[in-house]
Design a protein around this motif. Structure first.
Motif, PDB file in Angstrom:
ATOM      1  N   GLN A 155     -29.046  17.123   9.988  1.00 15.60           N
ATOM      2  CA  GLN A 155     -29.647  17.722   8.798  1.00 15.60           C
ATOM      3  C   GLN A 155     -31.035  17.141   8.583  1.00 15.60           C
ATOM      4  OE1 GLN A 155     -28.380  20.081   6.897  1.00 15.60           O
ATOM      5  NE2 GLN A 155     -26.223  20.104   7.479  1.00 15.60           N
ATOM      6  N   LEU A 156     -31.791  17.787   7.705  1.00 19.15           N
ATOM      7  CA  LEU A 156     -33.093  17.244   7.322  1.00 19.15           C
ATOM      8  C   LEU A 156     -32.901  15.878   6.676  1.00 19.15           C
ATOM      9  CD1 LEU A 156     -34.638  20.420   5.669  1.00 19.15           C
ATOM     10  CD2 LEU A 156     -35.459  19.327   7.757  1.00 19.15           C
ATOM     11  N   PRO A 157     -33.879  14.990   6.813  1.00 23.21           N
ATOM     12  CA  PRO A 157     -33.775  13.697   6.133  1.00 23.21           C
ATOM     13  C   PRO A 157     -33.933  13.868   4.625  1.00 23.21           C
ATOM     14  CG  PRO A 157     -35.914  13.915   7.184  1.00 23.21           C
ATOM     15  CD  PRO A 157     -35.103  15.097   7.614  1.00 23.21           C
ATOM     16  N   SER A 158     -33.708  12.788   3.897  1.00 25.15           N
ATOM     17  CA  SER A 158     -33.751  12.811   2.440  1.00 25.15           C
ATOM     18  C   SER A 158     -35.102  13.281   1.919  1.00 25.15           C
ATOM     19  CB  SER A 158     -33.461  11.416   1.897  1.00 25.15           C
ATOM     20  OG  SER A 158     -34.383  10.481   2.431  1.00 25.15           O
ATOM     21  N   VAL A 159     -35.089  13.842   0.709  1.00 24.70           N
ATOM     22  CA  VAL A 159     -36.342  14.232   0.061  1.00 24.70           C
ATOM     23  C   VAL A 159     -37.147  12.975  -0.267  1.00 24.70           C
ATOM     24  CG1 VAL A 159     -37.345  15.310  -1.988  1.00 24.70           C
ATOM     25  CG2 VAL A 159     -35.360  16.350  -0.881  1.00 24.70           C
ATOM     26  N   GLY A 160     -36.461  11.926  -0.717  1.00 29.39           N
ATOM     27  CA  GLY A 160     -37.118  10.670  -1.033  1.00 29.39           C
ATOM     28  C   GLY A 160     -37.444   9.879   0.226  1.00 29.39           C
ATOM     29  N   PRO A 161     -38.141   8.759   0.081  1.00 24.62           N
ATOM     30  CA  PRO A 161     -38.593   7.992   1.251  1.00 24.62           C
ATOM     31  C   PRO A 161     -37.449   7.387   2.052  1.00 24.62           C
ATOM     32  CG  PRO A 161     -39.061   6.806  -0.786  1.00 24.62           C
ATOM     33  CD  PRO A 161     -38.602   8.167  -1.183  1.00 24.62           C
ATOM     34  N   GLY A 162     -37.663   7.293   3.360  1.00 22.37           N
ATOM     35  CA  GLY A 162     -36.683   6.697   4.252  1.00 22.37           C
ATOM     36  C   GLY A 162     -36.004   7.718   5.128  1.00 22.37           C
ATOM     37  N   ASN A 163     -35.297   7.204   6.139  1.00 26.15           N
ATOM     38  CA  ASN A 163     -34.523   8.043   7.056  1.00 26.15           C
ATOM     39  C   ASN A 163     -33.227   7.285   7.322  1.00 26.15           C
ATOM     40  OD1 ASN A 163     -34.010  10.222   8.647  1.00 26.15           O
ATOM     41  ND2 ASN A 163     -35.693   9.901  10.073  1.00 26.15           N
ATOM     42  N   VAL A 164     -32.499   7.014   6.230  1.00 28.04           N
ATOM     43  CA  VAL A 164     -31.455   5.999   6.206  1.00 28.04           C
ATOM     44  C   VAL A 164     -30.343   6.272   7.216  1.00 28.04           C
ATOM     45  CG1 VAL A 164     -29.711   4.857   4.788  1.00 28.04           C
ATOM     46  CG2 VAL A 164     -31.974   5.360   3.828  1.00 28.04           C
ATOM     47  N   LEU A 165     -29.739   7.461   7.175  1.00 26.71           N
ATOM     48  CA  LEU A 165     -28.615   7.742   8.076  1.00 26.71           C
ATOM     49  C   LEU A 165     -29.040   7.663   9.536  1.00 26.71           C
ATOM     50  CD1 LEU A 165     -25.685   8.591   8.546  1.00 26.71           C
ATOM     51  CD2 LEU A 165     -26.416  10.978   8.351  1.00 26.71           C
ATOM     52  N   LYS A 166     -30.146   8.295   9.864  1.00 25.68           N
ATOM     53  CA  LYS A 166     -30.614   8.293  11.259  1.00 25.68           C
ATOM     54  C   LYS A 166     -30.956   6.876  11.715  1.00 25.68           C
ATOM     55  CE  LYS A 166     -33.592  10.984  14.340  1.00 25.68           C
ATOM     56  NZ  LYS A 166     -33.960   9.884  15.221  1.00 25.68           N
ATOM     57  N   ASP A 167     -31.604   6.100  10.848  1.00 29.39           N
ATOM     58  CA  ASP A 167     -31.952   4.725  11.206  1.00 29.39           C
ATOM     59  C   ASP A 167     -30.708   3.878  11.450  1.00 29.39           C
ATOM     60  OD1 ASP A 167     -34.640   5.067  11.209  1.00 29.39           O
ATOM     61  OD2 ASP A 167     -35.031   4.138   9.278  1.00 29.39           O
ATOM     62  N   ILE A 168     -29.690   4.044  10.615  1.00 25.95           N
ATOM     63  CA  ILE A 168     -28.452   3.269  10.776  1.00 25.95           C
ATOM     64  C   ILE A 168     -27.784   3.615  12.109  1.00 25.95           C
ATOM     65  CG2 ILE A 168     -26.099   2.976   9.891  1.00 25.95           C
ATOM     66  CD1 ILE A 168     -27.273   3.224   7.058  1.00 25.95           C
ATOM     67  N   ILE A 169     -27.744   4.931  12.428  1.00 22.56           N
ATOM     68  CA  ILE A 169     -27.132   5.362  13.688  1.00 22.56           C
ATOM     69  C   ILE A 169     -27.943   4.858  14.882  1.00 22.56           C
ATOM     70  CG2 ILE A 169     -26.600   7.378  15.112  1.00 22.56           C
ATOM     71  CD1 ILE A 169     -25.908   8.868  12.493  1.00 22.56           C
ATOM     72  N   ASP A 170     -29.261   5.044  14.837  1.00 17.80           N
ATOM     73  CA  ASP A 170     -30.118   4.668  15.970  1.00 17.80           C
ATOM     74  C   ASP A 170     -30.179   3.164  16.209  1.00 17.80           C
ATOM     75  OD1 ASP A 170     -30.606   7.331  16.306  1.00 17.80           O
ATOM     76  OD2 ASP A 170     -32.646   7.301  15.491  1.00 17.80           O
ATOM     77  N   SER A 171     -29.913   2.390  15.181  1.00 15.19           N
ATOM     78  CA  SER A 171     -29.966   0.927  15.342  1.00 15.19           C
ATOM     79  C   SER A 171     -28.853   0.400  16.238  1.00 15.19           C
ATOM     80  CB  SER A 171     -29.854   0.250  13.969  1.00 15.19           C
ATOM     81  OG  SER A 171     -28.533   0.328  13.457  1.00 15.19           O
ATOM     82  N   GLU A 172     -27.755   1.173  16.355  1.00 10.55           N
ATOM     83  CA  GLU A 172     -26.579   0.781  17.138  1.00 10.55           C
ATOM     84  C   GLU A 172     -26.002  -0.555  16.660  1.00 10.55           C
ATOM     85  OE1 GLU A 172     -27.763   0.829  21.230  1.00 10.55           O
ATOM     86  OE2 GLU A 172     -27.877   3.023  21.307  1.00 10.55           O
ATOM     87  N   ALA A 173     -26.225  -0.844  15.378  1.00 12.03           N
ATOM     88  CA  ALA A 173     -25.723  -2.097  14.807  1.00 12.03           C
ATOM     89  C   ALA A 173     -24.310  -1.948  14.247  1.00 12.03           C
ATOM     90  CB  ALA A 173     -26.670  -2.579  13.697  1.00 12.03           C
ATOM     91  N   PHE A 174     -23.836  -0.695  14.119  1.00 10.27           N
ATOM     92  CA  PHE A 174     -22.537  -0.466  13.485  1.00 10.27           C
ATOM     93  C   PHE A 174     -21.707   0.517  14.313  1.00 10.27           C
ATOM     94  CE2 PHE A 174     -25.826  -1.094  10.256  1.00 10.27           C
ATOM     95  CZ  PHE A 174     -25.371  -2.278   9.667  1.00 10.27           C
ATOM     96  N   SER A 175     -20.460   0.598  13.952  1.00 10.16           N
ATOM     97  CA  SER A 175     -19.563   1.544  14.618  1.00 10.16           C
ATOM     98  C   SER A 175     -19.922   2.959  14.168  1.00 10.16           C
ATOM     99  CB  SER A 175     -18.112   1.228  14.244  1.00 10.16           C
ATOM    100  OG  SER A 175     -17.243   2.200  14.765  1.00 10.16           O
ATOM    101  N   VAL A 176     -20.232   3.834  15.129  1.00 12.20           N
ATOM    102  CA  VAL A 176     -20.589   5.223  14.845  1.00 12.20           C
ATOM    103  C   VAL A 176     -19.656   6.143  15.620  1.00 12.20           C
ATOM    104  CG1 VAL A 176     -22.380   7.001  14.999  1.00 12.20           C
ATOM    105  CG2 VAL A 176     -23.014   4.637  14.464  1.00 12.20           C
TER     106      VAL A 176
END
Length: 736
Positions: free
Chosen positions: A452-473
């Protein structure tokens, strides 16, 4: 040049944008029509004007003002007339007469210096007396302020807002730091503030001006979704504002760093420049997420047995990825579940809930919008709240601070598990605030569609969390049988994969109407929204949502709303109207809140009109219907989702827009019975695959595209997305 003076007996029209006013003036020689730009005027006031008489072709003789002054009432008759005019709310003709009879020619002196004495008049309590005095003083201060601000070329609409924001402090602000207006007043940009600064005598090459431009460029970038800007991008942007070279701008960055207004982070030899608040917000978001990611070991095979028991009791077989998602949720502190429409995200959430229930855990469900929360409640049987309501909004704190929530590190959410849906909508502000209210030991499950499109507000939180590979996805990919018959779902997955879709109208829920010009598109769109789709799916035209990539142009939000309002909610003598920034608001109109306002009060009433629940906060993207326009109190009442009623003073109307048509960005997190997309042409940056995918997946029962097939194909092939600068990914990778 002719002279005219008399009482303002009636204001026929007033444009808040430029102050243009048409009014009736009662003079000693009879009534006159006076027109001109008046910064601040009330009925009942005595005006002395200079100008000339003109003969308007439609409205007849008028007196056109070139300059004017307002004369303070001096005799008893003039004072009574002013008080009875309605300029002071709560003071009618009878009450004004009693006040004048009591205090005679000293009335205004009494109101100013001894207002408590007004309570000596029958019908005025001490509280009402003080309210009258406050209004009286504000009227005088407002008039003086409007005249002062007009000298700086500030329009009436913004002058009112400046005075309401700063009060008497505005005089110092305009003389010492007019750039603060661009920070605090929505609608006043750097260029407007810069023009005021020039009139205030601030030098074009002053350090003050350059620093203001740098800060403004970063603030504007946040409105486009960026958390930071690369140094070269920032210097170019600020340089364009000032017509200066980027090198000159760069010399001032360290000054702002030393003042702790900026932070610079180097990533792969590139310098990222942050406003300090965003720097620490991103850093702390990363730290809190990592702190939550604890291990919750279970006896080997225990969770498999638990899942098998649930499958048997529900007569449902999970696929391998769904099982993995449930297992991860039972054993990990932070888990992300992502997938497109029809891939079983809701079923997976339901099974997680059942598992957690068997462990006797307290579960909290939340989503970014009221519509998304309602949908989550219906799908799970568990009450889901908006994130704002979960965190308990408190008033009086400005947007951008996390402190406007009652729930925080000192008063955390009481839960063992927090499940958050529609994560693609969550910006860095909201994520930071949420994490502050979750203590380590609480499981956090993030569910959303990363395409989906990123948030209207600043940041790209979901995509950044997934791309970081720091958590179980866990990425769900199987389309389930109940969704396989939906061409909305099938076409959405094809679009996401870059595959062309079949537009032959041989299905029940996805339609295409080939049109080659704006007029044809508009005609088909009106027919679909007003007649065809409401009949086809059994709903009202107000439930059909028009989505468009653009704000401007003939098929942009602004023009479409004007046209759709004409056909869906036409003018009528029974409907009151109020002119707003972007057009006319009318009783019965479909509207949207376009900025977060943590101070607006809302209430939910029962059938008898009694309030059963009250709260604070209306948020960007909330949609409702105008219930009432009260011209006396100068307020508009809007009913939002969950039957929340909100009263908007006229001064807040720039926070509302008509919502018969909205941008695809604004539709995130919402679903509608049917959506209609006019797609004829547009800039590539706005017309891409990601945008089309998001629009299609907003439809529940029916999606219709009106326009050119070549445009649809162009969007599917266009993978370019607007670059969004956010550093959460890097923070998580670095473990900070």
């Amino acid at each position: 040049m002719a002279h005219l003076e008399g009482y303002v007996s009636h204001i026929r029209f007033h444009n808040e944008e430029n102050g243009y006013t048409v009014m009736d003036i009662e003079t000693t020689h009879g009534d006159e029509v006076l027109v001109g730009n008046f910064h601040y005027i009330n009925e009942g006031e005595y005006i002395c004007a200079e100008g000339e008489y003109v003969d308007h072709p439609a409205h007849g003789p008028q007196y056109r003002m070139t300059s004017y002054t307002v004369k303070e009432p001096e005799d008893k008759a003039a004072m009574e007339r002013y008080l009875a005019s309605g300029a002071i709310k709560g003071m009618g003709a009878a009450l004004a007469a009693r006040v004048i009879k009591k205090f005679k020619g000293n009335t205004f002196d009494i109101i100013e210096s001894e207002p408590e004495r007004l309570a000596e008049v029958k019908g005025i309590s001490l509280k009402k007396a003080m309210d009258i005095a406050v209004q009286f003083q504000e009227k005088q201060e407002m008039r003086h302020a409007m005249m002062f601000l007009s000298e700086y070329g500030i329009t009436s609409r913004f002058a009112v807002r400046i005075f309401e924001e700063y009060g008497s402090k505005m005089y110092d602000i305009l003389k010492t730091n007019p750039y603060k207006l661009a920070e605090d007043i929505t609608g006043i940009g750097f260029r407007a503030a810069d023009a005021i600064a020039a009139k205030a005598g601030i030098a074009p090459d002053s350090d003050f001006r350059v620093c203001a431009a740098i800060l403004y460029a970063l603030q504007q970038a946040s409105l486009s979704g960026h958390v930071y800007l690369p140094k070269d991008v920032l210097c170019r942007s600020a340089g364009q504002l000032l017509s200066m070279s980027p090198e000159f701008i760069e010399d001032h960055l360290m000054e702002l760093v030393l003042d702790k207004k900026l932070m610079i982070r180097t990533v792969n030899e590139e310098e990222h420049v942050y406003l300090s608040s965003y720097y620490f917000m991103e850093l702390n978001t990363s730290r809190m997420l990592l702190n939550l990611d604890l291990e919750f070991p279970m006896e080997k095979g225990a969770y498999g047995k638990r899942i098998s028991e649930l499958e048997e009791s529900m007569d449902f077989q999970l696929d391998l990825l769904q099982k993995q998602a449930v297992e991860e949720a039972l054993t990990k502190g932070v888990v992300v579940v992502t997938g497109g429409p029809g891939t079983g995200k809701t079923t997976t959430i339901n099974l997680m809930i059942r598992c957690f229930e068997m462990e006797h855990m307290d579960i909290v469900l939340a989503a970014p919008t009221g519509r998304a929360a309602k949908r989550m409640t219906e799908a799970t049987g568990y009450e889901a709240k908006t994130i704002h309501r979960l965190l308990e909004v408190s008033g009086g704190i400005e947007e951008g601070s996390s402190s406007h929530f009652e729930k925080n590190e000192e008063n955390p959410i009481e839960a063992d598990v927090v499940i958050l849906d529609e994560m693609s909508m969550v910006d860095i502000h909201l994520m930071y605030s949420l994490l502050k209210a979750i203590v380590p030991g609480t499981r956090l499950i993030l569910v959303g569609d990363s395409n989906q499109l990123p948030s209207v507000g600043p940041g790209n939180v979901l995509k950044d969390i997934i791309d970081s590979e720091a958590f179980s996805v866990v990425r769900l990919s199987k389309i389930y049988r109940q969704a396989e018959s939906s061409h909305i779902v099938l076409n959405a997955h094809k679009i996401n994969a870059g595959e062309l879709i079949t537009l032959n109208n041989k299905n029940k829920d996805f339609f295409f109407f080939e049109k080659q010009d704006v007029r044809s598109v508009m005609g088909a769109l009106i027919y679909l929204v007003k007649t065809k789709l409401p009949e086809y799916i059994g709903t009202s035209p107000f439930e059909i949502q028009v989505l468009t990539p653009m704000r401007k142009g003939e098929l942009g939000v602004e023009h479409l709303n004007e046209v759709l309002q004409y056909y869906l909610n036409p003018a009528s003598e029974s409907k009151k109207e109020k002119e707003g920034r972007t057009g006319v608001f009318r009783e019965g109109d479909k509207v949207m809140q376009v900025k977060n306002n943590y101070k607006l009060e809302w209430k939910i009433t029962n059938a008898k009109g009694f309030s059963v629940e009250e709260g604070l906060g209306v948020f960007n993207g909330d949609m409702g219907v105008i219930k009432q326009i009260n011209t006396y109190s100068e307020r508009i009442t809007v009913v939002f989702d969950e039957n929340r009623e909100v009263e908007y003073p006229y001064s807040n109307l720039d926070e509302l827009e008509l919502a018969y048509a909205i941008t695809i960005h604004k539709s995130q997190g919402s679903e509608y019975p049917a959506v209609v997309l006019p797609l004829l042409s547009g800039p590539p940056i706005l017309c891409n695959r990601n945008l089309l995918y998001t629009a299609i997946t907003r439809a529940q029962k029916c999606a219709a595209i009106v326009g050119k097939q070549s445009m649809v194909e162009q969007m599917i092939h266009n993978e370019t997305e607007q670059k969004r600068y956010s550093g959460l990914n890097e923070c998580l990778k670095d473990g900070i």
